[in-house]
Structure formats: C-alpha cells, structure tokens
Design a protein around this motif. Structure first.
Motif, PDB file in Angstrom:
ATOM      1  N   ASP A  73       0.838  -1.214   0.000  1.00  0.00           N
ATOM      2  CA  ASP A  73       0.000   0.000   0.000  1.00  0.00           C
ATOM      3  C   ASP A  73       0.869   1.259   0.000  1.00  0.00           C
ATOM      4  O   ASP A  73       0.557   2.244  -0.656  1.00  0.00           O
ATOM      5  N   ASN A 283       0.585  -4.052  15.198  1.00  0.00           N
ATOM      6  CA  ASN A 283       0.250  -5.115  16.136  1.00  0.00           C
ATOM      7  C   ASN A 283       0.771  -4.840  17.548  1.00  0.00           C
ATOM      8  O   ASN A 283       0.062  -5.059  18.523  1.00  0.00           O
ATOM      9  N   GLY A 317      -3.909   1.454  10.126  1.00  0.00           N
ATOM     10  CA  GLY A 317      -3.991   0.053  10.536  1.00  0.00           C
ATOM     11  C   GLY A 317      -4.260  -0.082  12.026  1.00  0.00           C
ATOM     12  O   GLY A 317      -4.974  -0.972  12.457  1.00  0.00           O
TER      13      GLY A 317
ATOM     14  N   LYS B 153      -5.989  -9.178  -1.064  1.00  0.00           N
ATOM     15  CA  LYS B 153      -5.091  -8.019  -1.148  1.00  0.00           C
ATOM     16  C   LYS B 153      -5.547  -7.056  -2.240  1.00  0.00           C
ATOM     17  O   LYS B 153      -5.455  -5.842  -2.095  1.00  0.00           O
ATOM     18  N   TYR B 156      -8.683  -5.319  -0.634  1.00  0.00           N
ATOM     19  CA  TYR B 156      -8.570  -4.651   0.668  1.00  0.00           C
ATOM     20  C   TYR B 156      -7.194  -4.025   0.912  1.00  0.00           C
ATOM     21  O   TYR B 156      -6.995  -3.401   1.936  1.00  0.00           O
ATOM     22  N   GLY B 157      -6.247  -4.219   0.015  1.00  0.00           N
ATOM     23  CA  GLY B 157      -4.910  -3.666   0.217  1.00  0.00           C
ATOM     24  C   GLY B 157      -4.080  -4.537   1.148  1.00  0.00           C
ATOM     25  O   GLY B 157      -4.561  -5.529   1.689  1.00  0.00           O
ATOM     26  N   ALA B 158      -2.818  -4.145   1.316  1.00  0.00           N
ATOM     27  CA  ALA B 158      -1.894  -4.949   2.112  1.00  0.00           C
ATOM     28  C   ALA B 158      -1.829  -4.474   3.563  1.00  0.00           C
ATOM     29  O   ALA B 158      -1.313  -5.155   4.437  1.00  0.00           O
ATOM     30  N   ASN B 159      -2.334  -3.287   3.801  1.00  0.00           N
ATOM     31  CA  ASN B 159      -2.244  -2.703   5.138  1.00  0.00           C
ATOM     32  C   ASN B 159      -3.218  -3.404   6.097  1.00  0.00           C
ATOM     33  O   ASN B 159      -4.318  -3.755   5.678  1.00  0.00           O
ATOM     34  N   PRO B 160      -2.841  -3.580   7.367  1.00  0.00           N
ATOM     35  CA  PRO B 160      -3.804  -4.133   8.318  1.00  0.00           C
ATOM     36  C   PRO B 160      -5.010  -3.199   8.461  1.00  0.00           C
ATOM     37  O   PRO B 160      -4.864  -1.985   8.352  1.00  0.00           O
ATOM     38  N   ILE B 161      -6.176  -3.785   8.686  1.00  0.00           N
ATOM     39  CA  ILE B 161      -7.400  -2.972   8.793  1.00  0.00           C
ATOM     40  C   ILE B 161      -7.960  -3.113  10.206  1.00  0.00           C
ATOM     41  O   ILE B 161      -8.258  -4.226  10.642  1.00  0.00           O
ATOM     42  N   PRO B 162      -8.057  -2.018  10.932  1.00  0.00           N
ATOM     43  CA  PRO B 162      -8.526  -2.141  12.315  1.00  0.00           C
ATOM     44  C   PRO B 162      -9.982  -2.593  12.389  1.00  0.00           C
ATOM     45  O   PRO B 162     -10.834  -2.061  11.681  1.00  0.00           O
ATOM     46  N   ASN B 262      -5.563  -8.672  16.690  1.00  0.00           N
ATOM     47  CA  ASN B 262      -4.574  -8.121  15.759  1.00  0.00           C
ATOM     48  C   ASN B 262      -5.309  -7.718  14.488  1.00  0.00           C
ATOM     49  O   ASN B 262      -6.004  -8.553  13.905  1.00  0.00           O
ATOM     50  N   SER B 263      -5.127  -6.473  14.047  1.00  0.00           N
ATOM     51  CA  SER B 263      -5.831  -5.995  12.859  1.00  0.00           C
ATOM     52  C   SER B 263      -5.616  -6.959  11.686  1.00  0.00           C
ATOM     53  O   SER B 263      -4.469  -7.287  11.369  1.00  0.00           O
ATOM     54  N   TYR B 266      -4.011  -9.465   4.774  1.00  0.00           N
ATOM     55  CA  TYR B 266      -4.159 -10.584   3.845  1.00  0.00           C
ATOM     56  C   TYR B 266      -3.254 -11.762   4.194  1.00  0.00           C
ATOM     57  O   TYR B 266      -3.488 -12.870   3.776  1.00  0.00           O
TER      58      TYR B 266
END
Lengths: 468, 346
Positions: A73, A283, A317, B153, B156-162, B262-263, B266
């Motif tokens: 991203d 995390n 995130g 991915k 939703y993209g590669a970034n973690p999503i809260p 943990n958010s 992918y």
C-alpha cells in the motif's frame, strides 16, 4: 538483515563480473579498469561517458517500489506520487510544487527538453528482489535514475547497486541512519529524515510532556532499522534524564506481541517505546493498548507509549489505538494550513494529489514526489544527465517551497536537513486520513548533527561513479 | 509468580487460535483424508468477513445540509465527513451501537458465508484430489491459499485494517486483585478472555455435534470405516462435504473474533498455518482432542519462551521452541500425543 545484504552484495557483484568477464574477453580486456555493469547497452553508449545517457527525445526514470508484500500500500502511494511528478515535469496537470519550488529551473518541458517516461519495479521489500528489479530497469529499460522504496534494507542494497552501475539513486522512504551513515554512497541521496533526527526531535518534547524523570522500556524490531532507532532514542532521551530499564528485540515476523507486552507490566517502566514499523507497529501498539498500558499508572505517573516513526498508513492500521501517542514524521499534509507559509508547497502538492486520487498523500508519497523534482531540477541546473554533474548540483543545494521549509542537501553525506514534525494520534479523528495532529515542529538546527557523529560512523561517500 | 500466571493466560489465548484452526484441519483430514494447506486462508477469510461487515455497517453519505465537511482544510473525495446510513436510519444512539458491535454481529454474517466458501471449495476443487497423493493435495491447497490471499489483497490492500472490539470490551481485567497480588500486576484484556471462552464454547459445540447427533455419529463412523458406511446405503460423501463447510466455518469464526486482537491483513492466515500444522502433528494426525490439547500446550510453551528471564538465558529460544517440542514429541511418540495407529501410515 545486515548479513543478508552483504551476501547479496557479493552475489550481485559476482553476477556482474561474470557477465562482464565474458564481454571483457571479447573486447580485449578493456573492461578490467571499470568495475561496473558490462551490458551491451552500456557498451553501446559508452561514448557518451556515462551509463544510460538519454539518446532520443525521452528520458527514462526507474521507480522501484514495493508492489507486493506487506508494504504494497505504501508502494502504491509512492507510485501515485511518482506518476504525478512525471505529469508535472512534462507540463501536464496543475504543476503541483513546480509553482512553489524555490529553484525555477524546471519549466514543464520534461527534463532538459526531453519528455520524461518511467518504468516501475517491484522491490517486494526484499533486498535481493529490489536489486534484481533495479538492475533490470537500468540494464533493460535504460533508467538513468532509480528512486522509491519503503525499507532501509532495500535502500542500502539498491543504493550500492546504483553506485556500481553509475546511475543516481534518489531514496524513497528509508529512516535508518545507515543509508546516509556507514552505507552512504556518492550516487545516493536521501530526502527522508532518519532515526537520529527522530530522537533529537522527539526527546525534548517527550521531556516537556512527560517529565525528565522517566523509565523507558524498548521493544525493538530485530533488524538494522530497529537497532539504529533504538540507539537514537535511548541516547537522546538519556541525555535529558530518562533511564532505559530494558531493551528487548522482537522478531520481524512476530504478529502477536502479548508475550512481550506482559513483561512490561512487571517491570518498573513508565514509558514503552515501540521501535517498530509497518505491521509490527500496528500489532505491538494494538496489543499494548489492549493490555491497558495507556490507562495504567506506574511510579505515580501516567504510563505512556511512544512510536518514534509514525506513518499515516500504519496509523490507519492501528485505528483508534494511536490516540494520544507521540511520534515523529518527515512531513504531514496539514503542515501549511496549520503552521503557515514556511511549509509552502504542501498545499500545492496535497491539492494536486487529492484532485487526482481523491485522498491526501502519505509522507512516503511526498518524499518520492520531492525526490523526483529535485533530481530533474539538479539535471537541469547542471545541464547534464551525467551522475557526477547531478551529484555536484545536488550536494550542498539549498532549497525551499517543497513542503518542509528551508532544506539543505548536505554535501558530506547526501542527507537532507530540515524541520522534523512531531505528531500525536488524535483522540477523536474525523476521518481515516486525518488520524494525527501536529504537536510541534522541531527546527532543523536541533536535529542537525556533525557528519562524523558516532551514530553515522564508518563508511565513506566515495566518489561519484558515472558508469559506462 | 504473577509473571507465570500472566504467561499462562497469554498461552491460553494464543492456544485458542491454534486449537480452533488445528481442530478444523483435523476435521478435514479425518473425514476427507485431505491435508488442507488452505485452512489458514479460511481463517483469514473469516477475519475479512468481519472487516466487510464492519464496512457495510459504516457505509455513509454526505448529507446535503451538512455545511462544511472539509477535513484539515481540504474537501476532495475521501476527505469529507460522512454520516453512516445506519445512524441515519436508526438514530445516533442505536446506529452507533450497531457499528460498535460490528465484530460480534459479523458472526451471523460469517457463518453462512464461510460454509458456502467451504462447500464450494470442496465441491469445486478439493474433491478432485481425494485419490491423489498427499503431496498433490498440499500443492493444490497451498496454491489456493495464495490465490485467496491475493484476491483479498486486491480488494482490501496490504495494510492491516482495524476491526475494534465493542467498547464494552475495551480495557482489561485485573487478576492481580482477584488473586491477592498487587493491583495492575496481572491484567488481561477483556477481549482476549472473551476469545478464550468463545474458542472453548466452539470446541465444545463441535465435539457435542459429533458425539450426540445422528449426523455426527454417521460422520464418526465414516471416519473410522468409510467403505462400510457407504455400503450401508449412507451418502457419506455429502456428509463429508457438509463437514468441510463446518470446518471452514470454525476457522472463519476463529478469524472473525481474532480481528480485534490483531488488525486483519491478507497474510494473517499464513502466519498461523505452519504453526497449526505443527499443532496437528504434535496432537496426532486425525485426533480431534489431540489437536485441541496440542494447541493449548504449544500456545503456553511459546508464551513462556518469550519471557525476558528465559530469553536472557537462551536467546532466540522463542523462535524455535515450538519446533523443538515438535521434534521431541515426534521422536518419543511418533504418532503424536494422541494419534491413532494407521492414520497416514500406509
């Protein structure tokens, strides 16, 4: 990670040399004097005196960003910025920062009258993949400059490759001291700030906000950037009276940090410093907040968490967990609206980027956009694409109007010196793109260091390599 | 002492996720004889069910009478304050409460979705590999996992999503006070406790289903002797397909509830996959109680290995402890802790 890079360096060198030797044999051993890329293109253009000298009416830039893997991203945002920069250089769109840049050499007709084209590569945030894609862009596509990236491991590896190949490397997001410290190269330039600057900018604000009598516990990502950041933050905070009670390395692949957070509760610490980036940061911060560290009291004080390097994408995130947490940034899209004309260029870029893509740019996008313009400007001022001429034009170059205030590209290490933004996670963000508030901007004087500072010791810039 | 209790709690909670994934893996292996490397991806898909459901609930619009909706001085595209439709329809209080409870509510959304994904996966791809060697099954399911990962991915993209827990679960429970230690010395987040209890209930439900229903009895009979059950006129294949759906739902629910810990990103399935296989092997291939026992056991051992005191003596032990235990168990008990004779032994 350091070990890996060395191994890759050797591998890459041996590849080049093997190929080179074949051609050397055919061409009578003339190549022995020039330890560089020995490809047909390079040989064909040798008469121009430097690698990939543009021949027609176009010039090709190589944008090497993570397009797969965990930082995809961030890579996508860098690529957006590069496309915008190329548009502006070619006289399309609204011109963005060309209107505010203090140097007026660029006029929207490409670079020295040559239309700018670009090729992209995927670093995958792996040093070997990044080198392979950079090499392909240089050898096959004739890229005269390589830019981009989202990791210091990659930056150091690609920078070394560009030095050997004789092209300019304009680093993307890389924050470890080593990029312009022990691994600096004459062909490489970094606009982004570094770990030392984060420490120097944050420490006085941490002391002012949380007091000088604090006990800090560090969780540090177990690789090169983590070490330099930990060193920078501990030395800056200890100088102001803080005590470091423990530093624990966490594996880069760790996803659940609960077993590392639990010992913090047992320790005498009242501040937790997370020297983490990317998914690690999301995390570890989420876990720390879950364990109630933000609402905890220790040593009669409110427990605090610090994230030395903030990134908008990581903040998204971590969501609401970043509320109230201090960190540093290279740039923020709200700078000019909140702090005035010193940060001019910011609004021009944000408006331009926002109109095209529908949301504000990240600091990774900003640094990549600025680097592209700075390169184009240096070529134009030098009147040549020769890396040594570009090196001379950029070294010691002072400029303004690029969103960070007055900035110096220091000749000694090719590091940009400018103000550092200290930010805090918003308590009640209105929008997922507006998660941090600017607390203060630390002036450039306070984050400037001597070129031979111990945290940057070792290595040497060497001399520029024009290749060919 | 308080540090030990804290790490046991940590281990139980980590073990819950291992146990849930390993349980699904074992169910599939026990019924269909397939080594399913796409099981981690099912866990990830479950988490993204929660992400999708939260996003659906948060869908909004910019009201015409909103006045200035700019953020930070700009008002293009995404930089506008939106009002979610649920808030518009149900009012401020109820609307926001629904959004707040998005993760638990998405369980209802995830069950049918995950069963459908599981059944489609089994009927569409995996059934063609029943008679193929395990190596082929591993290759095809691993490939499927990568495909599913890349699809997620892309969207939703590669970034973690809260995906935060409901605000009622924010904060942590102070065991320290309860057990007579200093206040604040043993705190444990409410949502992680919830996850542990949720996992325990889910595991119990799966066991009860297999133990006390006619369907479960037939499945168990099929697991023991597929051919005989088939000769009795029972369509065992159809039941096994349903079991695949159930196993997918178990992994999916484990993923849904894991989101607030943990958010989701992918790659989260892959992070759990290898460890879950170790759990299955240590527990004993095909043994459901073994998978659960090994899940919790390895979770706790891993938590202890990450203690500072342990790391000071044995640096890096946290990285290898699980594999070390696996080697020791397999050397001393080659069939795993509770493995039966004849499973995966030709």
């Amino acid at each position: 990670m350091g070990r890996t890079i060395h191994r890759e360096d050797n591998m890459a060198k041996s590849n080049f040399t093997r190929r080179g030797l074949l051609r050397t044999g055919a061409l009578g051993g003339a190549a022995l004097a020039t330890p560089t890329l020995f490809t047909s293109r390079v040989w064909a253009e040798a008469h121009t005196g430097f690698t990939n000298a543009p021949q027609g009416d176009t010039v090709t830039l190589g944008f090497n960003v993570p397009q797969s893997g965990p930082y995809a991203d961030e890579g996508a945002d860098e690529l957006r910025a590069f496309e915008l920069a190329v548009e502006h250089l070619n006289g399309e769109g609204d011109g963005g920062m060309l209107q505010t840049f203090s140097s007026k050499a660029l006029d929207g007709t490409g670079i020295m009258g040559k239309r700018v084209e670009f090729v992209t590569g995927d670093t995958q945030t792996k040093s070997d993949a990044a080198r392979a894609s950079a090499r392909s862009m240089i050898e096959k596509d004739g890229a005269i400059m390589v830019s981009g990236g989202s990791s210091s491991g990659v930056a150091v590896a690609v920078q070394a490759l560009c030095q050997e190949a004789g092209v300019i490397f304009m680093a993307g997001l890389t924050h470890a001291n080593d990029t312009t410290g022990k691994d600096k190269k004459a062909n490489g330039f970094r606009h982004f700030f570094n770990s030392y600057m984060s420490g120097a900018a944050l420490a006085p604000i941490l002391a002012a906000q949380y007091g000088a009598d604090r006990k800090a516990y560090h969780l540090t990502a177990d690789y090169n950037w983590g070490y330099t950041t930990e060193e920078a933050i501990t030395s800056s905070t200890e100088a102001l009276g803080w005590e470091t009670v423990n530093t624990v390395k966490t594996p880069l692949t760790q996803t659940d940090f609960s077993s590392y957070i639990a010992p913090v509760l047992q320790s005498e610490a009242d501040v937790l410093v997370l020297n983490h980036y990317g998914g690690n940061m999301v995390n570890s911060l989420t876990n720390a907040v879950q364990f109630g560290l933000r609402s905890r009291e220790a040593n009669g004080k409110q427990f605090e968490i610090v994230v030395p390097l903030y990134s908008e994408l990581m903040a998204r995130g971590a969501g609401e967990n970043i509320a109230g947490i201090l960190g540093s940034q290279n740039w923020d899209w709200k700078l000019e609206n909140q702090l005035g004309a010193r940060y001019s260029g910011t609004n021009a870029f944000v408006q331009s980027f926002g109109n095209k893509y529908g949301f504000p740019p990240s600091q990774a996008a900003h640094t990549c956009y600025v680097q592209t313009l700075l390169y184009a400007d240096a070529v134009t001022r030098a009147g040549s694409f020769n890396p040594c001429a570009v090196d001379e034009a950029l070294s010691g170059f002072e400029f303004d109007g690029m969103g960070n205030g007055p900035t110096l590209y220091r000749a000694d290490d090719h590091q940009c010196f400018k103000d550092v933004v200290v930010v805090r996670g918003k308590e009640n963000p209105e929008n997922e793109f507006d998660l941090v508030e600017i607390v203060e901007v630390t002036p450039v004087d306070q984050v400037t260091y001597e070129p031979d500072h111990p945290q940057f010791a070792g290595g040497s810039l060497g001399s520029c390599n024009p290749g060919a | 002492m308080d540090a030990i209790i804290l790490q046991i709690l940590n281990g139980l909670d980590k073990g819950s996720a291992y146990a849930l994934i390993a349980l699904g893996l074992t169910l599939i292996f026990g019924t269909l004889g397939v080594v399913n490397f796409a099981h981690g991806a099912l866990f990830m898909l479950g988490a993204f069910c929660a992400v999708t459901f939260s996003r659906l609930l948060s869908l909004g619009f910019v009201p015409e009478d909103a006045g200035d909706t700019s953020v930070g001085g700009f008002s293009f595209g995404a930089l506008q304050q939106e009002t979610p439709y649920v808030v518009h329809w149900f009012g401020e209080g109820t609307g926001n409460a629904i959004i707040d409870w998005a993760v638990p509510l998405s369980i209802l959304f995830a069950i049918p979705v995950m069963v459908a994904i599981g059944v489609t996966m089994e009927r569409g791809l995996i059934k063609h590999f029943y008679k193929r060697p395990h190596a082929d099954q591993i290759l095809v399911t691993f490939g499927l996992a990568i495909v599913l990962q890349e699809i997620i991915k892309y969207f939703y993209g590669a970034n973690p999503i809260p995906t935060p827990a409901p605000s009622a679960f924010v904060g942590s429970f102070d065991f320290g006070v309860l057990l007579g230690f200093d206040p604040g010395s043993i705190v444990y987040p409410y949502w992680r406790l919830t996850y542990f209890f949720f996992a325990a209930i889910l595991i119990a439900a799966v066991f009860a289903f297999l133990q006390f229903t006619t369907f479960g009895m037939v499945v168990r009979a099929g697991m023991a002797d597929r051919e005989t059950v088939g000769m009795l006129g029972i369509d065992i294949d159809r039941r096994f397909t349903i079991m695949f759906g159930i196993a997918a739902a178990v992994a999916g629910l484990a993923g849904v509830m894991y989101g607030p810990i943990n958010s989701p990103n992918y790659h989260m399935g892959m992070d759990f996959l290898v460890l879950s296989f170790v759990v299955v092997v240590v527990g004993g291939m095909g043994s459901l109680p073994g998978a659960v026992l090994a899940g919790f056991l390895l979770g706790i051992i891993e938590a202890f290995a990450s203690m500072t005191e342990v790391l000071n003596v044995l640096p890096g032990i946290n990285q290898i402890i699980i594999y070390l235990v696996a080697i020791i168990v397999l050397l001393t008990r080659p069939r795993g802790l509770m493995g039966r004779k004849g499973v995966m032994e030709d």
